[in-house]
Design a protein around this motif. Sequence first.
Motif, PDB file in Angstrom:
ATOM      1  N   ILE A  20      -0.992   4.464  70.010  1.00  0.00           N
ATOM      2  CA  ILE A  20      -1.114   3.021  70.023  1.00  0.00           C
ATOM      3  C   ILE A  20      -2.609   2.633  70.112  1.00  0.00           C
ATOM      4  CG2 ILE A  20      -0.765   1.181  71.635  1.00  0.00           C
ATOM      5  CD1 ILE A  20       1.987   2.646  72.408  1.00  0.00           C
ATOM      6  N   LYS A  21      -3.543   3.425  70.638  1.00  0.00           N
ATOM      7  CA  LYS A  21      -4.841   2.993  70.702  1.00  0.00           C
ATOM      8  C   LYS A  21      -5.437   3.014  69.237  1.00  0.00           C
ATOM      9  CE  LYS A  21      -9.079   3.973  72.865  1.00  0.00           C
ATOM     10  NZ  LYS A  21     -10.173   4.945  73.634  1.00  0.00           N
ATOM     11  N   GLY A  22      -5.024   4.397  68.640  1.00  0.00           N
ATOM     12  CA  GLY A  22      -5.242   4.591  67.457  1.00  0.00           C
ATOM     13  C   GLY A  22      -4.914   3.444  66.312  1.00  0.00           C
ATOM     14  N   LEU A  23      -3.569   3.065  66.475  1.00  0.00           N
ATOM     15  CA  LEU A  23      -2.963   2.050  65.732  1.00  0.00           C
ATOM     16  C   LEU A  23      -3.893   0.573  66.127  1.00  0.00           C
ATOM     17  CD1 LEU A  23       0.558   2.732  65.844  1.00  0.00           C
ATOM     18  CD2 LEU A  23      -0.697   2.831  63.980  1.00  0.00           C
ATOM     19  N   LYS A  24      -4.134   0.363  67.329  1.00  0.00           N
ATOM     20  CA  LYS A  24      -5.023  -0.903  67.642  1.00  0.00           C
ATOM     21  C   LYS A  24      -6.161  -0.964  66.937  1.00  0.00           C
ATOM     22  CE  LYS A  24      -2.794  -2.377  71.792  1.00  0.00           C
ATOM     23  NZ  LYS A  24      -3.020  -2.417  73.578  1.00  0.00           N
ATOM     24  N   ASP A  25      -6.774   0.217  67.079  1.00  0.00           N
ATOM     25  CA  ASP A  25      -8.342   0.375  66.453  1.00  0.00           C
ATOM     26  C   ASP A  25      -8.371   0.114  65.032  1.00  0.00           C
ATOM     27  OD1 ASP A  25      -9.323   1.013  68.915  1.00  0.00           O
ATOM     28  OD2 ASP A  25      -9.562   3.161  68.570  1.00  0.00           O
ATOM     29  N   GLY A  26      -7.281   0.745  64.440  1.00  0.00           N
ATOM     30  CA  GLY A  26      -6.872   0.754  62.837  1.00  0.00           C
ATOM     31  C   GLY A  26      -6.636  -0.759  62.602  1.00  0.00           C
ATOM     32  N   LEU A  27      -6.133  -1.521  63.529  1.00  0.00           N
ATOM     33  CA  LEU A  27      -5.721  -3.001  63.368  1.00  0.00           C
ATOM     34  C   LEU A  27      -6.876  -3.757  63.233  1.00  0.00           C
ATOM     35  CD1 LEU A  27      -3.540  -4.998  62.760  1.00  0.00           C
ATOM     36  CD2 LEU A  27      -3.183  -5.071  65.203  1.00  0.00           C
ATOM     37  N   ILE A  28      -7.824  -3.353  64.187  1.00  0.00           N
ATOM     38  CA  ILE A  28      -9.127  -4.194  64.594  1.00  0.00           C
ATOM     39  C   ILE A  28     -10.192  -3.790  63.199  1.00  0.00           C
ATOM     40  CG2 ILE A  28     -11.355  -4.066  65.922  1.00  0.00           C
ATOM     41  CD1 ILE A  28      -9.447  -3.841  68.457  1.00  0.00           C
ATOM     42  N   ASP A  29     -10.143  -2.539  62.902  1.00  0.00           N
ATOM     43  CA  ASP A  29     -10.759  -2.334  61.629  1.00  0.00           C
ATOM     44  C   ASP A  29     -10.434  -2.873  60.505  1.00  0.00           C
ATOM     45  OD1 ASP A  29     -12.462  -0.567  63.142  1.00  0.00           O
ATOM     46  OD2 ASP A  29     -11.279   1.194  62.397  1.00  0.00           O
TER      47      ASP A  29
END
Length: 153
Positions: free
Chosen positions: A138-147
Amino acid sequence: KKITEIKGVCSSLRHEFRNEHESDAKDMLQETERLKDDIREMNVENHDAVAILRGKGVTEITNVENQIEKDLDELATKCDGTLRQLKEELELVKKRERNAVVERKNLHINELKQKYTLKHCEMKSYYDGIMSDNAKIIKGLKDGLIDMKKRVE
């Protein structure tokens, strides 16, 4: 399954002791009745001798009758004592068997508790690992979404 086997063994032992006790009691009663029958037969067979003895001396007959009564009382007392002793022994055996069953039950419960605790810890570790992995995803997906949002802007 073990408890059922133990109950079966206890039941069969109780039944066996009860049968032995009943058999001994019946044998003693039969022996008492046989002795009483023998006394009756002796009284019938010796009727003439009794009449002569009464003529010679009532006291001698009274002494014999008293001795017979005493012997019967002693036999009854002995039978009662044996019966009481058998009952006490049976109670002791029952107590020992009951205590053994309770002890095995408690050991089994403790084993189950230990197994439960071990399995609970294993399950907790397994699900904690899954939660940790999911949190990382989930953290990786959130970071990806922010990017992605930053790139779009």
